[in-house]
Design a protein around this motif. Structure first.
Motif, mmCIF file in Angstrom:
data_model
loop_
_atom_site.group_PDB
_atom_site.id
_atom_site.type_symbol
_atom_site.label_atom_id
_atom_site.label_comp_id
_atom_site.label_asym_id
_atom_site.label_seq_id
_atom_site.Cartn_x
_atom_site.Cartn_y
_atom_site.Cartn_z
ATOM 1 N N ARG A 1 0.842 -1.198 0.000
ATOM 2 C CA ARG A 1 0.000 0.000 0.000
ATOM 3 C C ARG A 1 0.881 1.252 0.000
ATOM 4 N NH1 ARG A 1 -5.066 -2.116 1.788
ATOM 5 N NH2 ARG A 1 -4.892 -4.348 1.280
ATOM 6 N N ASP A 2 0.464 2.225 -0.737
ATOM 7 C CA ASP A 2 1.177 3.497 -0.776
ATOM 8 C C ASP A 2 0.627 4.393 0.323
ATOM 9 O OD1 ASP A 2 2.811 5.564 -1.517
ATOM 10 O OD2 ASP A 2 1.526 6.249 -3.162
ATOM 11 N N TRP A 3 0.895 3.992 1.568
ATOM 12 C CA TRP A 3 0.401 4.678 2.748
ATOM 13 C C TRP A 3 1.573 5.249 3.542
ATOM 14 C CZ3 TRP A 3 -3.410 0.677 5.380
ATOM 15 C CH2 TRP A 3 -4.520 0.463 4.529
ATOM 16 N N PRO A 4 1.358 6.281 4.346
ATOM 17 C CA PRO A 4 2.388 6.700 5.301
ATOM 18 C C PRO A 4 2.721 5.550 6.251
ATOM 19 C CG PRO A 4 0.648 8.350 5.134
ATOM 20 C CD PRO A 4 0.155 7.139 4.412
ATOM 21 N N LEU A 5 3.944 5.543 6.759
ATOM 22 C CA LEU A 5 4.391 4.420 7.581
ATOM 23 C C LEU A 5 3.546 4.258 8.844
ATOM 24 C CD1 LEU A 5 6.365 2.119 8.103
ATOM 25 C CD2 LEU A 5 7.918 3.784 9.157
ATOM 26 N N LEU A 6 3.238 5.344 9.536
ATOM 27 C CA LEU A 6 2.448 5.237 10.764
ATOM 28 C C LEU A 6 1.122 4.545 10.503
ATOM 29 C CD1 LEU A 6 1.787 5.944 13.739
ATOM 30 C CD2 LEU A 6 0.868 8.114 12.894
ATOM 31 N N GLN A 7 0.432 4.956 9.452
ATOM 32 C CA GLN A 7 -0.869 4.372 9.142
ATOM 33 C C GLN A 7 -0.734 2.889 8.768
ATOM 34 O OE1 GLN A 7 0.034 7.409 8.546
ATOM 35 N NE2 GLN A 7 -1.631 8.666 9.341
ATOM 36 N N ARG B 1 -4.163 10.990 16.938
ATOM 37 C CA ARG B 1 -2.712 10.982 16.847
ATOM 38 C C ARG B 1 -2.256 11.280 15.430
ATOM 39 N NH1 ARG B 1 -3.555 6.003 19.418
ATOM 40 N NH2 ARG B 1 -3.148 5.988 21.652
ATOM 41 N N GLY B 2 -1.135 11.947 15.319
ATOM 42 C CA GLY B 2 -0.476 12.167 14.039
ATOM 43 C C GLY B 2 1.000 12.350 14.293
ATOM 44 N N VAL B 3 1.811 12.208 13.262
ATOM 45 C CA VAL B 3 3.254 12.353 13.396
ATOM 46 C C VAL B 3 3.745 13.293 12.314
ATOM 47 C CG1 VAL B 3 5.477 11.182 13.307
ATOM 48 C CG2 VAL B 3 3.534 10.056 14.395
ATOM 49 N N GLY B 4 4.421 14.356 12.720
ATOM 50 C CA GLY B 4 5.018 15.261 11.752
ATOM 51 C C GLY B 4 4.000 15.821 10.776
ATOM 52 N N GLU B 5 4.329 15.709 9.507
ATOM 53 C CA GLU B 5 3.476 16.265 8.461
ATOM 54 C C GLU B 5 2.405 15.283 8.000
ATOM 55 O OE1 GLU B 5 3.665 19.433 7.533
ATOM 56 O OE2 GLU B 5 5.221 19.616 9.074
ATOM 57 N N LEU C 1 -4.326 9.761 12.294
ATOM 58 C CA LEU C 1 -4.938 8.457 12.015
ATOM 59 C C LEU C 1 -6.398 8.625 11.626
ATOM 60 C CD1 LEU C 1 -3.366 6.304 14.861
ATOM 61 C CD2 LEU C 1 -2.790 6.255 12.434
ATOM 62 N N ASP C 2 -7.101 9.541 12.289
ATOM 63 C CA ASP C 2 -8.510 9.716 11.951
ATOM 64 C C ASP C 2 -8.692 10.353 10.583
ATOM 65 O OD1 ASP C 2 -11.316 9.518 12.573
ATOM 66 O OD2 ASP C 2 -11.295 11.690 12.742
ATOM 67 N N GLU C 3 -7.826 11.293 10.237
ATOM 68 C CA GLU C 3 -7.910 11.892 8.900
ATOM 69 C C GLU C 3 -7.687 10.836 7.827
ATOM 70 O OE1 GLU C 3 -6.326 16.386 10.016
ATOM 71 O OE2 GLU C 3 -4.915 14.816 9.448
ATOM 72 N N PHE C 4 -6.857 9.847 8.137
ATOM 73 C CA PHE C 4 -6.551 8.810 7.153
ATOM 74 C C PHE C 4 -7.605 7.702 7.144
ATOM 75 C CE2 PHE C 4 -4.298 5.093 5.467
ATOM 76 C CZ PHE C 4 -3.687 5.639 4.349
ATOM 77 N N PHE C 5 -7.978 7.215 8.315
ATOM 78 C CA PHE C 5 -8.895 6.079 8.403
ATOM 79 C C PHE C 5 -10.354 6.488 8.615
ATOM 80 C CE2 PHE C 5 -4.884 3.979 9.875
ATOM 81 C CZ PHE C 5 -4.774 3.069 8.834
#
Length: 309
Positions: free
Chosen positions: A233-239, A282-286, A290-294
């Motif tokens: 998946r082309d996702w940010p690492l945290l997600q 939660r979010g990290v840096g830029e 997690l909620d914005e993504f999921f």
């Protein structure tokens, strides 16, 4: 006429799981087929509240069967870092079931006493315990030790692991825990106590059981042995890590369901699945949160630590 078999009771409680992390509650990105199966074959509760908005008091309410006006533990920590604990006179559901002939096992996080306090699991009705006493200790999935009842299970191979620093993942999505000399020897704590829970079921399936699976997933630290099944998946690492943690938990639930069937006790077992509090923004840096993504916040205005609906 012989007595009917008393039902086994399994209570699975995830840690900081959000409303929309599961497919059965609307997740379109995180794969949770086993937990979705529980929902499809059972009942979904849309207006059921945890005992509190943070970890330890929620667990105190669950174990004691008391709301926070009467439960013993009402906060994660008092000033100075002191952690309140269950007292000798406090009675837990495990003690009640143990007195009724149930074999009781706790696998995961207790959060209601530390080593020099009363109220440890084996004093409160649990015949077997594997995992963490203190929730801050549980913020590391590669800890220096876990508990086996009142003794330590040591993991000397985890020396040097810094769970506050970024881990690395290779092209196959496999973790190299930060600072660990021999990553191949690492033992992911969730796997350790999930395997112990399966051994408990194997050993005691012929007698009534109370199994309390106090999972630490998906609470931070955000680390997981493999990013599967999301490595492409082309996702940010945290997600990606977060989704892999939730799906790893779901896989363990699937193994447990299969084990109950293999032991012939699936129809004699009540299974509850819930979370200890709820959504944690939660979010990290830029990166997006997690909620914005999921989009997993759910129909609530508040979040962890907040009673605002």
């Amino acid at each position: 006429m012989p007595d009917e078999r008393r039902p086994n009771i399994i209570w699975i409680m995830a840690d900081d799981l959000s409303w929309g992390d599961l497919g059965c509650f609307g997740s379109e990105k995180i794969l949770t087929p086993s937990i979705d199966r529980l929902a499809a074959e059972g009942i979904r509760f849309h207006a059921c509240y945890a005992g509190s908005t943070v970890c330890a008091p929620s667990r105190s309410s669950l174990m004691q069967g008391l709301h926070q006006g009467h439960a013993t533990v009402r906060g994660n920590a008092a000033p100075g870092g002191y952690r309140h604990n269950l007292q000798p006179e406090d009675v837990t559901v495990a003690q009640v079931l143990q007195s009724a002939g149930y074999r009781c096992g706790l696998f995961g996080k207790w959060g209601l006493a530390v080593e020099d306090q009363t109220g440890q699991p084996n004093e409160k009705g649990f015949d077997e315990f594997r995992g963490y006493l203190n929730q801050r200790h549980a913020h590391n999935y590669y800890p220096p030790y876990l508990f086996r009842d009142t003794e330590h299970i040591e993991f000397p191979q985890h020396a040097g692991h810094d769970h506050t620093a970024p881990n690395e993942y290779d092209a196959q999505g496999r973790i190299t825990p930060n600072g660990m000399a021999d990553p191949d020897a690492a033992r992911y704590s969730f796997d350790v106590y999930a395997e112990a829970a399966e051994e408990f079921v194997h050993a005691h399936h012929a007698e009534p059981m109370f199994l309390y699976l106090a999972y630490t997933i998906p609470h931070q630290a955000f680390e997981v042995p493999s990013l599967e099944p999301y490595t492409d998946r082309d996702w940010p690492l945290l997600q990606t890590i977060y989704a892999a943690m939730v799906t790893r938990m779901d896989t363990a639930v699937g193994r447990l369901l299969g084990l109950l069937e293999d032991c012939g006790i699936a129809d004699d077992t009540l299974i509850f699945f819930t979370s200890d509090n709820g959504y944690s923004h939660r979010g990290v840096g830029e990166e997006p949160s997690l909620d914005e993504f999921f989009g997993h916040h759910g129909p609530f205005k508040g979040e962890k630590g907040n009673l605002h609906q």
